[in-house]
Design a protein around this motif. Structure first.
Motif, mmCIF file in Angstrom:
data_model
loop_
_atom_site.group_PDB
_atom_site.id
_atom_site.type_symbol
_atom_site.label_atom_id
_atom_site.label_comp_id
_atom_site.label_asym_id
_atom_site.label_seq_id
_atom_site.Cartn_x
_atom_site.Cartn_y
_atom_site.Cartn_z
ATOM 1 N N ALA A 61 0.860 -1.196 0.000
ATOM 2 C CA ALA A 61 0.000 0.000 0.000
ATOM 3 C C ALA A 61 0.888 1.235 0.000
ATOM 4 O O ALA A 61 2.078 1.174 0.336
ATOM 5 C CB ALA A 61 -0.908 -0.002 1.227
ATOM 6 N N GLN A 62 0.306 2.336 -0.388
ATOM 7 C CA GLN A 62 1.003 3.623 -0.358
ATOM 8 C C GLN A 62 0.056 4.649 0.231
ATOM 9 O O GLN A 62 -1.145 4.581 0.015
ATOM 10 C CB GLN A 62 1.492 4.017 -1.760
ATOM 11 N N ASN A 63 0.606 5.570 1.023
ATOM 12 C CA ASN A 63 -0.250 6.538 1.716
ATOM 13 C C ASN A 63 -0.803 7.624 0.793
ATOM 14 O O ASN A 63 -1.772 8.289 1.145
ATOM 15 C CB ASN A 63 0.483 7.174 2.900
ATOM 16 N N ILE A 64 -0.227 7.811 -0.368
ATOM 17 C CA ILE A 64 -0.741 8.774 -1.345
ATOM 18 C C ILE A 64 -1.240 7.966 -2.534
ATOM 19 O O ILE A 64 -0.487 7.202 -3.148
ATOM 20 C CB ILE A 64 0.328 9.800 -1.760
ATOM 21 N N ALA A 65 -2.504 8.140 -2.845
ATOM 22 C CA ALA A 65 -3.135 7.341 -3.897
ATOM 23 C C ALA A 65 -2.545 7.657 -5.266
ATOM 24 O O ALA A 65 -2.142 8.793 -5.533
ATOM 25 C CB ALA A 65 -4.641 7.597 -3.911
ATOM 26 N N PRO A 66 -2.515 6.652 -6.143
ATOM 27 C CA PRO A 66 -2.060 6.886 -7.518
ATOM 28 C C PRO A 66 -2.922 7.974 -8.169
ATOM 29 O O PRO A 66 -4.131 8.023 -7.974
ATOM 30 C CB PRO A 66 -2.281 5.540 -8.205
ATOM 31 N N GLY A 67 -2.260 8.858 -8.903
ATOM 32 C CA GLY A 67 -2.964 9.937 -9.596
ATOM 33 C C GLY A 67 -3.044 11.226 -8.799
ATOM 34 O O GLY A 67 -3.340 12.278 -9.357
ATOM 35 N N GLU A 68 -2.772 11.171 -7.490
ATOM 36 C CA GLU A 68 -2.783 12.394 -6.691
ATOM 37 C C GLU A 68 -1.523 13.208 -6.975
ATOM 38 O O GLU A 68 -0.489 12.673 -7.365
ATOM 39 C CB GLU A 68 -2.858 12.072 -5.194
ATOM 40 N N THR A 69 -1.632 14.506 -6.763
ATOM 41 C CA THR A 69 -0.494 15.400 -6.967
ATOM 42 C C THR A 69 0.445 15.312 -5.771
ATOM 43 O O THR A 69 0.004 15.324 -4.623
ATOM 44 C CB THR A 69 -0.983 16.854 -7.133
ATOM 45 N N ILE A 70 1.729 15.211 -6.053
ATOM 46 C CA ILE A 70 2.752 15.238 -5.011
ATOM 47 C C ILE A 70 3.710 16.392 -5.290
ATOM 48 O O ILE A 70 3.898 16.797 -6.442
ATOM 49 C CB ILE A 70 3.522 13.897 -4.904
ATOM 50 N N THR A 71 4.288 16.937 -4.238
ATOM 51 C CA THR A 71 5.292 18.002 -4.345
ATOM 52 C C THR A 71 6.485 17.613 -3.481
ATOM 53 O O THR A 71 6.461 16.582 -2.802
ATOM 54 C CB THR A 71 4.732 19.354 -3.853
ATOM 55 N N ALA A 72 7.489 18.445 -3.458
ATOM 56 C CA ALA A 72 8.675 18.176 -2.642
ATOM 57 C C ALA A 72 8.321 18.094 -1.163
ATOM 58 O O ALA A 72 9.067 17.499 -0.379
ATOM 59 C CB ALA A 72 9.728 19.255 -2.881
ATOM 60 N N ASP A 73 7.203 18.667 -0.766
ATOM 61 C CA ASP A 73 6.774 18.617 0.632
ATOM 62 C C ASP A 73 5.985 17.357 0.967
ATOM 63 O O ASP A 73 5.677 17.114 2.131
ATOM 64 C CB ASP A 73 5.925 19.843 0.970
ATOM 65 N N SER A 74 5.642 16.560 -0.022
ATOM 66 C CA SER A 74 4.858 15.346 0.219
ATOM 67 C C SER A 74 5.684 14.335 1.005
ATOM 68 O O SER A 74 6.879 14.173 0.766
ATOM 69 C CB SER A 74 4.419 14.719 -1.101
ATOM 70 N N ARG A 75 5.037 13.666 1.925
ATOM 71 C CA ARG A 75 5.681 12.621 2.722
ATOM 72 C C ARG A 75 5.083 11.287 2.288
ATOM 73 O O ARG A 75 3.964 10.959 2.652
ATOM 74 C CB ARG A 75 5.464 12.856 4.221
ATOM 75 N N ILE A 76 5.842 10.546 1.520
ATOM 76 C CA ILE A 76 5.363 9.287 0.950
ATOM 77 C C ILE A 76 5.801 8.138 1.839
ATOM 78 O O ILE A 76 6.974 8.025 2.198
ATOM 79 C CB ILE A 76 5.900 9.109 -0.485
ATOM 80 N N ASP A 77 4.846 7.272 2.188
ATOM 81 C CA ASP A 77 5.136 6.100 2.995
ATOM 82 C C ASP A 77 4.568 4.873 2.288
ATOM 83 O O ASP A 77 3.422 4.881 1.838
ATOM 84 C CB ASP A 77 4.524 6.222 4.385
ATOM 85 N N PHE A 78 5.393 3.842 2.191
ATOM 86 C CA PHE A 78 4.969 2.582 1.599
ATOM 87 C C PHE A 78 4.812 1.537 2.711
ATOM 88 O O PHE A 78 5.709 1.386 3.541
ATOM 89 C CB PHE A 78 6.018 2.076 0.598
ATOM 90 N N ALA A 79 3.680 0.834 2.712
ATOM 91 C CA ALA A 79 3.501 -0.305 3.604
ATOM 92 C C ALA A 79 3.990 -1.522 2.832
ATOM 93 O O ALA A 79 3.589 -1.736 1.677
ATOM 94 C CB ALA A 79 2.032 -0.455 3.991
ATOM 95 N N ALA A 80 4.864 -2.326 3.447
ATOM 96 C CA ALA A 80 5.500 -3.411 2.703
ATOM 97 C C ALA A 80 5.583 -4.685 3.538
ATOM 98 O O ALA A 80 5.531 -4.643 4.772
ATOM 99 C CB ALA A 80 6.900 -2.966 2.272
ATOM 100 N N VAL A 81 5.728 -5.795 2.838
ATOM 101 C CA VAL A 81 5.966 -7.102 3.450
ATOM 102 C C VAL A 81 7.199 -7.709 2.780
ATOM 103 O O VAL A 81 7.588 -7.281 1.702
ATOM 104 C CB VAL A 81 4.751 -8.059 3.299
ATOM 105 N N LYS A 82 7.772 -8.716 3.437
ATOM 106 C CA LYS A 82 8.916 -9.399 2.836
ATOM 107 C C LYS A 82 8.482 -10.094 1.560
ATOM 108 O O LYS A 82 7.299 -10.428 1.378
ATOM 109 C CB LYS A 82 9.515 -10.390 3.821
ATOM 110 N N LEU A 83 9.388 -10.325 0.651
ATOM 111 C CA LEU A 83 9.091 -10.888 -0.667
ATOM 112 C C LEU A 83 8.289 -12.182 -0.581
ATOM 113 O O LEU A 83 7.384 -12.412 -1.400
ATOM 114 C CB LEU A 83 10.389 -11.126 -1.461
ATOM 115 N N GLU A 84 8.582 -13.032 0.370
ATOM 116 C CA GLU A 84 7.914 -14.328 0.470
ATOM 117 C C GLU A 84 6.549 -14.253 1.172
ATOM 118 O O GLU A 84 5.852 -15.265 1.277
ATOM 119 C CB GLU A 84 8.818 -15.353 1.163
ATOM 120 N N GLU A 85 6.153 -13.077 1.631
ATOM 121 C CA GLU A 85 4.900 -12.907 2.357
ATOM 122 C C GLU A 85 3.818 -12.316 1.443
ATOM 123 O O GLU A 85 4.127 -11.605 0.485
ATOM 124 C CB GLU A 85 5.093 -12.001 3.575
#
Length: 127
Positions: A101-125
């Motif tokens: 998952a990503q905290n900023i939805a695809p298609g939304e505008t981002i700027t240098a002030d945007s704080r992007i966070d990715f939720a991730a799992v290990k490759l095998e999960e």
């Protein structure tokens, strides 16, 4: 007093007189004929650069981070990530994680002030 001591006495008296009186102030420089300096016009600040957030769900975490840096030409150089399982694990080797998952939805505008966070799992999960 001898005739030879008179010049020495005159020098001593002149030196004593010079020590007691202040030195004359230096003359002020003549006014300059140079033209007046004017300030350069102030330019307005450039508009903030904006980009469109890509869909990075399913991507390798390292690739997702690289994609944001490439898209923004390092205008956004740092993104964060969290453990999508809730276990609080640190993503030490980003290439071993998948973005769920990503905290900023695809298609939304981002700027240098945007704080992007990715939720991730290990490759095998699974996400």
């Amino acid at each position: 007093m001898t005739p030879r001591s008179l010049p020495v006495l005159a020098l001593l008296l002149a030196a004593a007189a010079a020590c007691g009186s202040p030195a004359p102030a230096p003359a002020a420089p003549p006014p300059s004929a140079a033209p007046a300096v004017t300030a350069a016009p102030v330019e307005s600040a450039p508009a903030a650069t904006a980009w469109v957030m890509p869909d990075l769900v399913g991507a390798n975490l390292q690739d997702a981070q690289n994609a944001v840096q490439s898209l923004t030409d390092f205008g956004i150089a740092v993104t964060t990530s969290t453990d999508a399982t809730g276990a609080g694990r640190n993503q030490v080797l980003d290439a071993n994680w998948t973005v769920c998952a990503q905290n900023i939805a695809p298609g939304e505008t981002i700027t240098a002030d945007s704080r992007i966070d990715f939720a991730a799992v290990k490759l095998e999960e699974a996400c």
